[in-house]
Scaffold this motif. Structure first.
Motif, PDB file in Angstrom:
ATOM      1  N   ASN A 312       0.860  -1.180   0.000  1.00  0.00           N
ATOM      2  CA  ASN A 312       0.000   0.000   0.000  1.00  0.00           C
ATOM      3  C   ASN A 312       0.895   1.228   0.000  1.00  0.00           C
ATOM      4  O   ASN A 312       1.475   1.589   1.012  1.00  0.00           O
ATOM      5  CB  ASN A 312      -0.899  -0.014   1.241  1.00  0.00           C
ATOM      6  CG  ASN A 312      -2.128   0.848   1.053  1.00  0.00           C
ATOM      7  OD1 ASN A 312      -2.247   1.565   0.062  1.00  0.00           O
ATOM      8  ND2 ASN A 312      -3.040   0.790   2.006  1.00  0.00           N
ATOM      9  N   ASN A 315      -2.145   6.576  -0.579  1.00  0.00           N
ATOM     10  CA  ASN A 315      -3.466   6.281  -0.009  1.00  0.00           C
ATOM     11  C   ASN A 315      -4.508   6.318  -1.112  1.00  0.00           C
ATOM     12  O   ASN A 315      -5.058   7.376  -1.442  1.00  0.00           O
ATOM     13  CB  ASN A 315      -3.808   7.291   1.091  1.00  0.00           C
ATOM     14  CG  ASN A 315      -5.009   6.848   1.908  1.00  0.00           C
ATOM     15  OD1 ASN A 315      -5.872   6.126   1.418  1.00  0.00           O
ATOM     16  ND2 ASN A 315      -5.064   7.282   3.155  1.00  0.00           N
ATOM     17  N   SER A 318      -8.090   7.732  -0.273  1.00  0.00           N
ATOM     18  CA  SER A 318      -8.297   9.152   0.046  1.00  0.00           C
ATOM     19  C   SER A 318      -8.292  10.049  -1.190  1.00  0.00           C
ATOM     20  O   SER A 318      -8.655  11.224  -1.101  1.00  0.00           O
ATOM     21  CB  SER A 318      -7.206   9.619   1.020  1.00  0.00           C
ATOM     22  OG  SER A 318      -5.941   9.648   0.376  1.00  0.00           O
ATOM     23  N   ASN A 495      -0.133   6.619  -5.747  1.00  0.00           N
ATOM     24  CA  ASN A 495      -1.018   5.827  -4.895  1.00  0.00           C
ATOM     25  C   ASN A 495      -1.235   4.457  -5.535  1.00  0.00           C
ATOM     26  O   ASN A 495      -1.875   4.350  -6.588  1.00  0.00           O
ATOM     27  CB  ASN A 495      -2.360   6.541  -4.714  1.00  0.00           C
ATOM     28  CG  ASN A 495      -2.194   7.930  -4.152  1.00  0.00           C
ATOM     29  OD1 ASN A 495      -1.925   8.117  -2.969  1.00  0.00           O
ATOM     30  ND2 ASN A 495      -2.326   8.938  -5.022  1.00  0.00           N
ATOM     31  N   ARG A 497      -1.973   0.182  -4.725  1.00  0.00           N
ATOM     32  CA  ARG A 497      -2.309  -0.883  -3.784  1.00  0.00           C
ATOM     33  C   ARG A 497      -2.384  -2.209  -4.533  1.00  0.00           C
ATOM     34  O   ARG A 497      -2.996  -2.294  -5.599  1.00  0.00           O
ATOM     35  CB  ARG A 497      -3.632  -0.611  -3.079  1.00  0.00           C
ATOM     36  CG  ARG A 497      -3.996  -1.708  -2.052  1.00  0.00           C
ATOM     37  CD  ARG A 497      -5.056  -1.240  -1.083  1.00  0.00           C
ATOM     38  NE  ARG A 497      -6.279  -0.881  -1.751  1.00  0.00           N
ATOM     39  CZ  ARG A 497      -7.188  -0.038  -1.257  1.00  0.00           C
ATOM     40  NH1 ARG A 497      -6.962   0.561  -0.094  1.00  0.00           N
ATOM     41  NH2 ARG A 497      -8.296   0.217  -1.912  1.00  0.00           N
TER      42      ARG A 497
END
Length: 716
Positions: A312, A315, A318, A495, A497
């Motif tokens: 991760n 974020n 977000s 970002n 993930r």
């Protein structure tokens, strides 16, 4: 390929006098000894007073060239030519340590400096010995062609003449390595000693092993994975002349145990025909309803599960991304077989508490070793009483990292008091697994309003490799093999993930050449290409924009752009695709050029590959390995995979699970980057970029996007 006899490991002197062993300690420091039996180190060099120099190759030879390349690391620093040395293949001997295995493209990348250090330490101690005998300044001495030469006087001594003095001197712990500009072997095309043997038919593979009084065996196994033996009737089999024994045996594949029926006789033909008369009743244990279509649908449903987070960065949750700037894709890859051209086989002989084995394996250390997962644990013999003859390997591709076929053969050998060779048919090698697992990927990405890629998510849905081989694997954790590389790409995405959703599967799965990168690169790099088109940018430029910092990946892409003439416009009906992939084994990128023909078929015109190695041993080996990886990747991308119906493997042989034929092989061009950076692997990195580069090229030529393997190149 010469094998090491045990006699070599207990003698302290040869018939010609002293013999000096040189190698490394468990901590990696150079060591030497006149008495290998009592020395606690791994020897790689044997110098005898009669002038013979032997270098031991501890990496099983399966076509990747380690029989030549591994000793070359030592020979370069030792200042001997490849023609001056005898190369001997190790067979799991304890003295040569636990590293006698080949997999993960690790043979050279893990040993490039350590083995050079061994050779350099040996060279320096021999020079020191000569300078002391002559009572001259050591700076005036140098080594060349297996001799130490005194520069002012031109007098010289062979290494063999110096071993007695050298044995009394301390080896340098940090010997000075040669400047690459002075290399005579490394980085140069060098003849491989195994090629003449293989081309003239003298090479001995595991299946070629012949032992006096040897019998042959085949094993009837449940065609349904998870099936168990209820009963068998061998009455008619035992009436056949030449049949010696019929009994049940066990095969162990990771966490799975299977019972089969061994038929032992005086020839392979006899036992193969006899099995047709064997009457067997299996209990399918409700596994006879398993089929590929239902399992694919099961994985698709699992894609809605959140999964376990692997990496991760930033974020993702977000970041506010408008729906119009969010893109999603789903990629699918099938189960496939390893298809080593040498079918699985093993010859075993048990005499009392001693076990002798003749086979082809990628993990010689696991056959003779004492670790928990090694052979001894599964067959009940002391590691000290197991002797291995490891032959040339007729195709590994990860399949021969597993020892199930050896365990089974040893269990067969327990039934008779003579050597017995167990041979798998091509059909058994295709159908009985283990297989590369089915792997699906759900990808999502989002752009900011100004067109910058801001979020990227890659969810992998697949069975677990580690669960298949480790009884104590924690199913709640991420199987790192199943998500390898996807969070390690050099793309600068703020970002990111990566997640993993585990899928149940009762069929054993296994590493296949380049492991899960062979599937994940297709999804990851295919989606990167899709995002480039969504951003209305050239796919090469889009990738380079994500690589503003200097990196090896950027270096590879820039080289690809140059050598492929990427900016040169192609005629209508032609397309180029690019892909790059970096993972534990190394880094490579490819550009594929295709033509969309008038009959709606696709022709692959050319594959241009760039592989970043840092350093290279034999460029010819690298070309061979990358070209072989491309051909294997072409097969995985365009040929039918393995499917299941009624719990059984549907495909049988090359007629319904084909390999790439020579007339289907595209033109290939390989470029090697060697800038002295991190040393990377060769055998696997050439495979992952091909499928996405091909799919991206087809899209460029036709506008059709492939998200599922295999691709049908005949109906576009």
């Amino acid at each position: 390929m010469e094998e090491i006899s045990r006699r070599h490991f207990i003698r302290t002197a040869s018939t010609a006098g002293f013999a000096l062993w040189l190698g490394v300690s468990a901590k990696g420091n150079p060591l030497k000894s006149l008495d290998i039996a009592s020395a606690n180190f791994s020897p790689y060099i044997l110098i005898e007073s009669n002038g013979l120099i032997t270098i031991y190759n501890t990496k099983p030879e399966m076509g990747q060239g380690t029989l030549q390349s591994f000793p070359a690391l030592i020979a370069e620093e030792l200042e001997v030519s490849m023609d001056q040395i005898i190369i001997k293949q190790s067979n799991g001997e304890k003295a040569l340590g636990n590293g006698q295995r080949a997999g993960g493209s690790s043979s050279i990348r893990s040993n490039y400096l350590p083995m050079r250090k061994v050779g350099a330490a040996a060279r320096e101690v021999l020079i020191m010995a000569a300078s002391q005998r002559w009572t001259v300044n050591i700076a005036d001495c140098y080594a060349e062609n297996g001799r130490v030469i005194h520069r002012p006087s031109k007098k010289s001594l062979s290494y063999g003449e110096l071993i007695e003095e050298a044995s009394k001197l301390e080896l340098p712990k940090e010997p000075k390595l040669k400047d690459p500009k002075d290399f005579k072997i490394l980085g140069k095309v060098s003849r491989r000693q195994d090629i003449p043997l293989k081309t003239c038919g003298k090479a001995e593979f595991g299946i070629d092993a012949k032992v006096e009084n040897m019998l042959y065996a085949v094993v009837e196994r449940s065609p349904v994975f998870g099936g168990t033996l209820k009963s068998f009737d061998a009455t008619e089999v035992l009436k056949i002349p030449g049949i010696k024994k019929v009994d049940r045996v066990e095969r162990i594949v990771g966490i799975y145990k299977y019972t089969g029926i061994a038929i032992i006789g005086n020839s392979y033909w006899t036992v193969s025909q006899a099995r047709k008369k064997l009457k067997v009743e299996w209990d399918n244990n409700s596994h006879d309803t398993f089929n590929t279509v239902d399992y694919e649908n099961h994985l698709r449903k699992l894609a809605s599960e959140p999964g376990v987070t692997d990496k991760n960065i930033g974020n993702v949750d977000s970041v506010k991304i408008l729906p119009k700037n969010t893109f999603e894709a789903f990629y699918e890859t099938p189960i496939i077989a390893h298809h080593p051209l040498e079918p699985m086989n093993c010859t075993a002989h048990i005499v009392g508490d001693k076990l002798e084995i003749w086979t082809s394996t990628q993990v010689a250390s696991s056959i003779t070793g004492s670790a928990a997962g090694d052979l001894h644990k599964q067959v009940g013999f002391s590691p000290d009483n197991i002797k291995l003859h490891n032959k040339f390997i007729g195709g590994g591709f990860g399949r021969r990292l597993y020892i199930d076929y050896i365990v089974e053969a040893v269990n067969v050998a327990k039934l008779v008091d003579v050597p017995v060779k167990v041979i798998w048919s091509r059909e058994e090698t295709t159908q009985q697994g283990p297989f590369r697992p089915m792997t699906f990927s759900k990808l999502t990405a989002g752009f900011t309003e100004d067109g910058k890629l801001s979020t990227f998510q890659h969810k992998v849905i697949s069975p677990s490799y580690f669960e298949s081989i480790q009884p104590d694997f924690d199913k709640k954790k991420v199987d790192s093999i199943m998500v390898e590389g996807i969070a390690e790409q050099a793309y600068e995405i703020p970002n990111l993930r990566t997640t993993y959703v585990r899928a149940n599967l009762h069929i054993p799965v296994a590493a296949w050449r380049s492991v899960t990168s062979s599937t994940l690169a297709f999804a990851h790099e295919g989606f990167i290409d899709e995002l480039a088109y969504q951003a209305k940018k050239d796919p090469m430029d889009f990738r380079l924009e994500l690589l503003s910092k200097q990196s090896d990946s950027k270096k590879v892409l820039l080289k690809l752009k140059e050598v492929s003439n990427w900016d040169k416009k192609l005629p209508k009906g032609k397309g180029r695709g690019v892909a790059i992939w970096e993972f534990f084994a190394g880094l490579a990128g490819q550009v594929v050029e295709v033509t969309h023909n008038k009959d709606k078929t696709i022709t692959i015109d050319k594959v241009i590959a760039v592989i970043d190695l840092g350093e290279v041993v034999n460029p010819d080996n690298v070309n061979n390995q990358v070209e072989g990886a491309i051909i294997m990747a072409l097969g995985a991308a365009t040929k039918p995979g393995i499917t299941f119906k009624n719990g059984k493997t549907v495909e049988h042989n090359f007629y319904d699970n084909p390999l790439v034929r020579i007339n289907e092989t595209p033109k290939m061009e390989v470029h090697i980057l060697t800038d002295g950076g991190k040393v990377k692997g060769v055998g696997e990195p050439g495979l992952p970029p091909f499928a996405p580069a091909l799919a991206n090229a087809i899209f460029a030529a036709t506008g059709k996007r492939f998200r599922k393997m295999p691709f049908d190149l005949k109906t576009l």
